[in-house]
Design an enzyme around this catalytic site. Sequence first.
Site, short mmCIF file in Angstrom:
data_model
loop_
_atom_site.label_atom_id
_atom_site.label_comp_id
_atom_site.label_asym_id
_atom_site.label_seq_id
_atom_site.Cartn_x
_atom_site.Cartn_y
_atom_site.Cartn_z
CE LYS A 65 -83.80 -12.63 35.05
NZ LYS A 65 -83.81 -11.20 35.54
N GLY A 127 -78.77 1.74 28.83
CA GLY A 127 -78.69 0.36 28.38
C GLY A 127 -80.18 -0.06 27.70
CB ALA A 131 -80.85 -5.59 32.86
CG ASN A 151 -77.88 -0.04 24.34
OD1 ASN A 151 -77.33 -0.32 25.32
ND2 ASN A 151 -77.79 -0.85 23.32
P1 ATR Z 1 -78.96 -8.15 30.14
O1 ATR Z 1 -80.03 -9.23 29.77
O2 ATR Z 1 -78.15 -8.02 31.34
O3 ATR Z 1 -79.17 -6.55 29.89
P2 ATR Z 1 -77.73 -7.80 27.58
O4 ATR Z 1 -78.82 -8.21 26.84
O5 ATR Z 1 -76.30 -8.53 26.90
O6 ATR Z 1 -77.54 -8.25 29.17
O7 ATR Z 1 -77.33 -6.10 27.53
C1 ATR Z 1 -76.29 -5.83 28.20
C2 ATR Z 1 -76.53 -4.00 28.06
O8 ATR Z 1 -75.25 -3.70 28.46
C3 ATR Z 1 -76.70 -3.72 26.54
O9 ATR Z 1 -77.39 -2.58 26.67
C4 ATR Z 1 -75.08 -3.46 26.21
O10 ATR Z 1 -74.87 -2.33 25.31
P3 ATR Z 1 -75.11 -2.87 23.71
O11 ATR Z 1 -76.46 -3.30 23.37
O12 ATR Z 1 -74.47 -1.66 23.01
O13 ATR Z 1 -74.09 -4.26 23.68
C5 ATR Z 1 -74.59 -2.78 27.69
N1 ATR Z 1 -73.19 -2.79 27.98
C6 ATR Z 1 -72.17 -3.80 28.07
N2 ATR Z 1 -71.16 -3.53 28.34
C7 ATR Z 1 -71.12 -2.31 28.01
C8 ATR Z 1 -70.18 -1.00 28.28
N3 ATR Z 1 -68.95 -1.41 28.42
N4 ATR Z 1 -70.43 0.18 27.84
C9 ATR Z 1 -71.74 0.49 27.80
N5 ATR Z 1 -72.89 -0.36 27.58
C10 ATR Z 1 -72.35 -1.34 27.78
#
Ligand code: ATR
Length: 270
Positions: A65, A127, A131, A151
């Site tokens: 993307k 988050g 996304a 986040n």
């Molecule tokens: P995407 O493009 O799908 O949003 P990404 O940019 O890798 O993927 O972001 C993943 C999101 O999920 C982030 O906000 C991440 O938090 P961090 O920025 O702290 O990494 C969040 N996330 C993933 N696993 C998580 C968990 N177990 N608990 C809370 N937040 C989580």
Amino acid sequence: MDKYAVIGNPIEHSKSPEIHKAFAEQTGEPVEYGRILGDLDDFAGDVRRFLAAGGQGLNVTVPFKEQAWRLADELSPGAHTAGAVNTLIRLDKNRLRGDNTDGVGLVRDLSVNQGFRLRGKRILMLGAGGAVRGVIRPLLEQQPKRVIIANRTASKAYSLANGLTAHGQVAGCGLDELDGMQFELIINGTAAGLQGEVPSIPDSVLAKGGWCYDMLYSKDATPFQAWGYEHRAARSLDGLGMLVEQAAESFRLWRDILPETAPVIAMLRG
Ligand code: ATR
């Protein structure tokens, strides 16, 4: 037939071909929609070849993307803010317009399909990754009272929120800063559910009668949907409706006709 496709890597699991086939049948539009396993090192080449073969538009999914955003010759305002493109539209002279229909999809599913009025509401967005960036601007355009982007890594929430202050009442914080706050709607835009996890948030953040919405979906309740049930959400929804709505908006951008989504959502729930 006009050619369209979804490109991603992996791509096998994508429901987009099934959804667009249903839209084409329903509208009678001469649309043929395939799937392309994108080359991780040559996304631009894959797009070029698709256009050379007569392709009219693409849906773009993980992990391309951001590359699609850079490749597009022009961008919609929403795609510009999102930093990500999920829909490419062929213009004249092989130029491409990039759009992002995820936000419209989320807003339509919540407001039209589910009847949740976003205006004036306090919304918690969990988050701050791609996304969330993809949907945040259309969400703010609905004029909620306030959107808090929370986040796990607080700094990412701060910087995303800081870039959006011109578009409405929005602030960023860490998951550990939510004590004492309450929201009528909590949207999960994290990837935590993919590991079977739920972002760690206080039990008290969901207002009485509040709703939960997970941008992920699965056959059974997602972990965050289950969190919603446990915390007595009035409704706890998954993202299947959003998936179909974003597809419908892509279809509209390409064909200038908005398909009906309810029968397609029902078919996928099957
Ligand atoms: P995407 O493009 O799908 O949003 P990404 O940019 O890798 O993927 O972001 C993943 C999101 O999920 C982030 O906000 C991440 O938090 P961090 O920025 O702290 O990494 C969040 N996330 C993933 N696993 C998580 C968990 N177990 N608990 C809370 N937040 C989580």
